[in-house]
Design a protein around this motif. Structure first.
Motif, PDB file in Angstrom:
ATOM      1  N   UNK A   1       0.855  -1.138  -0.326  1.00 33.09           N
ATOM      2  CA  UNK A   1       0.044  -0.186   0.146  1.00 33.09           C
ATOM      3  C   UNK A   1       0.854   0.931  -0.044  1.00 33.09           C
TER       4      UNK A   1
ATOM      5  N   UNK B   1       0.811   4.337  -3.022  1.00 32.19           N
ATOM      6  CA  UNK B   1       0.536   5.121  -2.144  1.00 32.19           C
ATOM      7  C   UNK B   1       1.469   6.784  -2.839  1.00 32.19           C
TER       8      UNK B   1
ATOM      9  N   UNK C   1      -3.405  12.343  -0.616  1.00 30.37           N
ATOM     10  CA  UNK C   1      -3.658  11.023  -0.395  1.00 30.37           C
ATOM     11  C   UNK C   1      -4.995  11.348   0.772  1.00 30.37           C
TER      12      UNK C   1
ATOM     13  N   UNK D   1      -7.474  10.129   3.434  1.00 33.87           N
ATOM     14  CA  UNK D   1      -8.338   8.403   4.600  1.00 33.87           C
ATOM     15  C   UNK D   1      -9.694   8.796   4.921  1.00 33.87           C
TER      16      UNK D   1
ATOM     17  N   UNK E   1      -6.371  10.826  -4.462  1.00 31.24           N
ATOM     18  CA  UNK E   1      -6.214   9.123  -4.056  1.00 31.24           C
ATOM     19  C   UNK E   1      -6.597   8.819  -2.591  1.00 31.24           C
TER      20      UNK E   1
ATOM     21  N   UNK F   1      -5.564   4.446  -1.754  1.00 33.53           N
ATOM     22  CA  UNK F   1      -5.698   3.083  -1.221  1.00 33.53           C
ATOM     23  C   UNK F   1      -6.105   2.763   0.482  1.00 33.53           C
TER      24      UNK F   1
ATOM     25  N   UNK G   1      -9.627   0.310   2.197  1.00 30.46           N
ATOM     26  CA  UNK G   1     -10.033  -1.474   2.621  1.00 30.46           C
ATOM     27  C   UNK G   1     -11.484  -0.571   1.808  1.00 30.46           C
TER      28      UNK G   1
END
Lengths: 551, 492
Positions: A364, A368, A378, A380, A442, A444, A446
């Motif tokens: 990951x 990233x 990034x 989250x 972006x 990355x 679950x």
């Protein structure tokens, strides 16, 4: 955790100033929540309900500091029961256990009555699980006529505390303040109400409210305490804690006989001392600070235990109010507390193994870092979302069986676990409308889906780019760059229909004939749905199709 | 003079007014180049520049709430009746601003109002920041422009604390050539020297004879921002690296799990309040997750019935939940180690990931947070070993002064809490909880070893100014691009 408040003056009278409490509280594992000019609030952990009571708190302080040397070391009660409670068959179905005790020559002046009532309430709320598991009441002994009956019925009458007239049980549940607060446990069409009555009246509607007639005041000297509940062990423990507190207050405590419908009878409270052997080697192996038998006896005394040497062990007697002590390790913890955590010398763990990072986490990180290189910031986002954001804004049809739903949520707009990452990024763009373009994000992370009965957890990468000149080619460049970065050369870009994107400007990334991602120009309907106005292109690629944990 | 400047002057010569868009099109020079050249020309008085307001101001959610009262105003009001102890003051934002504004003094762990603070509390002085914010909130662009110019410092401070957002805009709306501009253009045609570099200019070597035209190095250039990893990832990677350095193996486990692994295997009684819907997210699809390990089920059942004396229901243990702590991963690994024949003890493991609490989400609470958990499994491990490991870890974070006090968790005995004493605030910050896993649990999991365990949150330490100085745990999860572009760095 439960927070209880005591008047600072009552503690100062016993030699415990605010400063002193702030020092010894944490050492004993008691968190001092707040100290004001008037009161001290302490945070009691669920294993020590005995500290919810002022007497219990003071006792722990006295033991630990060695001040106000406790009068009574061995807690015992009179042998002759002064009352009996007959348990009827009906009540066995709804709230089977009861214990009682009588205290005489009790001094409840000053704040003592307030502390006692606060304790019974807090105890029943926390340890007693909002009175469902345990409830208790304190009554003026002189107002109790004859022996008692513990029974249950679908209706009855009594005068609730602070009321002037008689009320029906069902009305108490509906109208009385306590009835409204704790009536939740009587559900169903015709609930059975447990109650205790003497020869003249109903004494208490269990565990809701007691009667006005038996109300205690500061001048009450003789009291009867009833404890009822659904766990025999918890009821017995509660009775022990109350009895010990009364003994510390200088009262004489008498037992009560409980007669069962089957004919058996027992005496409460038991006030039993548990006996546990602590091996010297075990204490040493747990704490990591060498001590001898003498040390351990002294340290155990500081925590209120009675202890004596027994070969290479120490025999410890657990006072009845310590309901949390299950076995040796609980006592060893108290010995460690008594010794002082700050006095334990740290000893590094032997072993020279090399650390090893999780491959998934490192993968990951690599992706990233690649996305950052492509100019994407990034994000989250939380796994928790709702159907509007996850499906509807993306013009995606959905069906409850396809995804993970929450049974209950305190926050109304959280109802499910995300099945895709892109909706989150779209929301982030909507929250950044005042910021300069171009905006590229972006994530990355679950996502979860249900495949029939099977729960599937995957790792995905999503990206979104918003600016006036955003177009399909930009998204395609990112997807192809991702494929090459991961060493995939045999990929194909195939036309794809997806209602979140513009038809003819949407494609899938195929590897070995299997689609692993979708990308393209987001449809204006999608863009407007998230409250955006500028062109947005983006996509979502599966990185790990199904995570299989090694456990 | 630079080529761009000449190009622009040529274009605007004889015209009344030219906009940026026109210039971009006619000169073929990119927007930032044009802006740069215009600033140069303006400095030489070659052009008259008409400017538009340079910033657009918008109130954030916090900003809207603060128009009534700032946290620091609420704080001084609450201190009007007398000083308060520092550990009673929960609002760190209000505290830090009240201190900065000189409204309070902190002495011996108590906060008291200054003379200035008293005036603010009683309403004798109006708080300038609030007046400015209310002006900006009025929505009138002339008012906002005026404030942005005259109260620049305050406006910038408001932006920095996330109360408002400033959108930078192109400062120039149109330009006109001046008399001296026309003269410059005339002489420029006679000027020598290489302007913008190009392949021709380099290879043709004209610069050898002509030299270079100098540029105005003080002309403003465009502000650009780097793309970055998310600060939460940066901090988690930092923490991972520290445990890896200490010889720990990184492991992971399910985020959606059965109550069995999240609660029961860890000796949490089935009627414990944290297991209720109010605190834990239970799922309605799937409702249950099967626990395939029959032996572990039996062992845990026995542990509960003997330990708690209550009835233990397998049905409840099968409920599907969002894990409430990463300690569930430690439970899985303890069980896994029961059949690991060749494991090299002492074995050190850690895991990091999302955890969930059924909270009502507001400015202080989040339903999803991140946590790190670790275990050391071996023989004869002690509290002294645990303390040493945690001290070593926090030492790597620059917190040499970490202390330990007793605490309570259902799954450890003895239990401890690591905390850091903050000298400045006279307050202690809880860092993590830990202890030695109860023997009942290791036995039920089938391992004849001692297990040292601990766990703690990722976000809370980031509030600490010596680590990151996050203003609120919510901020990073908004993923506001402006914040991500301008945020500070990790300080560890």
């Amino acid at each position: 955790m439960a927070i209880v408040a005591f008047d600072i003056k009552d503690l100062e009278d016993m030699g415990y100033t605010a400063k002193k409490l702030e020092d010894i509280g944490p050492k004993m594992g008691i968190e001092i929540e707040e100290i004001s000019e008037k009161e001290v609030k302490i945070n009691v952990t669920p294993n020590r309900p005995d500290l919810l009571d002022f007497t219990g708190f003071l006792r722990a302080l006295d033991n630990f500091t060695g001040e106000n040397k406790p009068k009574e070391k061995h807690y015992s009660i009179k042998t002759e029961p002064v009352l009996s409670i007959k348990v009827m068959p009906e009540v066995k179905k709804v709230r089977p256990y009861i214990a009682g005790l009588v205290a005489q020559n009790l001094d409840l002046r000053g704040n003592k009555l307030k502390y006692l009532i606060n304790f019974t309430n807090k105890f029943a709320d926390t340890y007693g699980r909002k009175r469902r598991k345990i409830g208790m009441g304190v009554h003026r002994l002189s107002r109790i006529k004859g022996d008692l009956v513990y029974d249950a019925a679908s209706e009855g009458t009594m005068t609730p505390l602070e009321s002037k007239s008689k009320m029906k049980f069902s009305d108490i549940i509906k109208k009385n303040e306590k009835g409204q607060e704790y009536g939740y446990m009587f559900s169903g069409k015709k609930p059975l109400y447990p109650f205790i009555s003497d020869s003249e009246k109903t004494l208490v509607l269990v565990p809701i409210v007691q009667c006005e007639e038996s109300k205690t005041t500061e001048d009450t000297k003789d009291v009867f305490v009833e404890i009822t509940g659904t766990s025999k062990k918890a009821v017995a423990e509660a009775a022990n804690i109350v009895a010990c507190a009364f003994i510390d207050l200088g009262a004489e405590v008498f037992p009560v006989t409980i007669e069962y419908p089957t004919g058996g009878a027992e005496i409460t409270p038991l006030l039993n001392y548990k006996e546990i052997k602590v091996k010297l080697a075990d204490a040493d192996r747990t704490i990591g600070a060498p001590m001898g038998e003498r040390d351990i006896i002294g340290l155990a005394n500081k925590m209120g235990y009675v202890a004596s040497q027994y070969g290479k062990s120490v025999l410890v007697y657990i006072p009845p109010y310590r309901v949390d002590v299950l076995n040796e390790q609980d006592i060893i913890e108290d010995i460690a507390i008594s010794f002082g955590y700050d006095r334990i010398t740290p000893i590094p763990v032997y072993g020279t193994a090399n650390g090893l990072a999780s491959e998934m986490a490192e993968d990951e990180n690599k992706i990233a870092t690649m996305m950052v290189g492509l100019g994407y910031m990034e994000a989250i986002n939380s796994l928790l979302t709702n159907e509007k954001v996850n499906f509807e804004n993306m013009s995606c049809k959905y069906d409850k069986s396809m995804y993970i739903t929450l049974a209950d949520s305190k926050t109304t707009n959280l109802s499910m676990i995300r099945t895709d990452l892109l909706p989150g990024l779209m929301q982030n763009l909507a929250g950044s409308m005042n910021e300069r373009m171009p905006q590229r994000l972006f994530e990355i992370g679950r996502v979860f889906n249900m495949n029939g009965e099977k729960l599937v957890e995957s790792v995905r990468l999503a990206f979104a780019s918003e600016h006036s000149k955003a177009n399909f080619a930009e998204a395609k460049s990112v997807v192809e760059s991702f494929a090459r970065f991961n060493g995939i050369s045999n990929f194909k870009i195939k036309e794809q229909k997806n209602s979140a994107y513009i038809e003819g400007r949407c494609a899938s990334l195929e590897v070995n004939g299997i689609s692993v991602g979708v990308f393209g120009e987001l449809h204006p309907r999608t863009i407007l749905g998230f409250g955006l106005e500028e062109p947005v292109v983006g996509g979502e690629i599966t990185v790990v199709k199904e995570i299989k944990y090694e456990v | 003079m630079h080529d761009y400047e000449i190009k622009i002057l040529e274009q605007i010569k004889g015209k009344k007014e030219s906009s940026l868009e026109e210039l971009e099109e006619s000169t073929g020079v990119p927007r930032d180049g044009i802006l740069w050249a215009i600033e140069n020309l303006a400095e030489k008085n070659a052009v008259d520049v008409k400017r538009k307001p340079s910033v657009e101001i918008a109130l954030t959610e916090e900003g809207k709430a603060d128009t009534k009262a700032f946290p620091e105003e609420r704080l001084v009001k609450s201190l009007a009746s007398g000083p308060k102890r520092m550990n009673e003051i929960k609002d760190q934002v209000g505290l830090s601003w009240a201190k900065r504004n000189g409204w309070i003094i902190i002495d011996k762990g108590s906060a008291a109002l200054t003379e200035e603070g008293k005036k603010v509390a009683s309403g004798k002085i109006e708080y300038e920041a609030k007046a400015v914010l209310n002006g900006l909130a009025s929505g009138k662009s002339d008012v906002a422009d005026k404030l942005a110019r005259e109260k620049k410092g305050i406006v910038e401070a408001l932006a920095k604390r996330g109360v408002i957002t400033l959108r930078e805009r192109s400062a120039v709306s149109s330009i006109t050539i001046t008399k001296s501009g026309e003269k410059l253009l005339e002489t420029a045609s006679k000027e020598t020297g290489v302007g913008a570099l190009s392949k021709e200019a380099i290879v043709g070597q004209a610069w050898k004879k002509q030299g270079f035209k100098p540029y105005n190095i003080n002309a403003p250039s465009e502000t650009i921002y780097p793309a970055r990893l998310h600060p939460i990832r940066e901090f988690m990677n930092f923490i991972r690296q520290k445990w890896l350095e200490m010889g720990f193996i990184e492991v992971s486990g399910p985020i959606i799990d059965s109550a069995f692994w999240n609660f029961d295997a860890l000796f949490s009684p089935q009627d414990h309040p944290t297991r209720e819907m109010q605190d834990t997210f239970f799922l309605s699809n799937p409702k249950q997750l099967n626990v395939e390990d029959i032996e572990a089920l039996e062992n845990v059942k026995k542990m509960h019935t003997t330990g708690w004396g209550d009835i233990w229901r397998e049905e409840l243990a099968k409920s599907a939940v969002l894990r409430t702590h990463t300690t569930s991963v430690s439970a899985h690994y303890m069980r896994k180690l029961a059949s690991a024949v060749n494991a090299n003890f002492p074995l050190k493991l850690f895991s990091i990931g999302s955890v969930f609490r059924n909270e009502s989400v507001d400015y202080k609470h989040l339903a999803e947070l991140h946590q790190v958990d670790g275990i050391i499994v071996g023989d004869n491990l002690t509290l002294a070993n645990l303390i040493a490991s945690l001290k070593e870890f926090y030492g790597k974070l620059g917190m040499e002064n970490v202390k330990f006090r007793p605490s309570y968790f259902p799954f450890t005995e003895p239990s401890l809490e690591a905390y850091y004493y903050d000298e400045e605030h006279g307050d202690s910050i809880e860092l993590l909880g830990g202890g030695i896993i109860r023997k009942e649990i290791t036995k039920a999991m089938g391992i004849d070893k001692t297990v040292l365990a601990w766990g703690g949150g990722i976000e809370r330490p980031m509030l600490n100014s010596r680590i990151f100085g996050l203003d609120s745990i919510l901020t990073p999860y908004k993923n506001n691009i402006g914040w991500l572009r301008t945020r500070g760095n990790l300080k560890v």
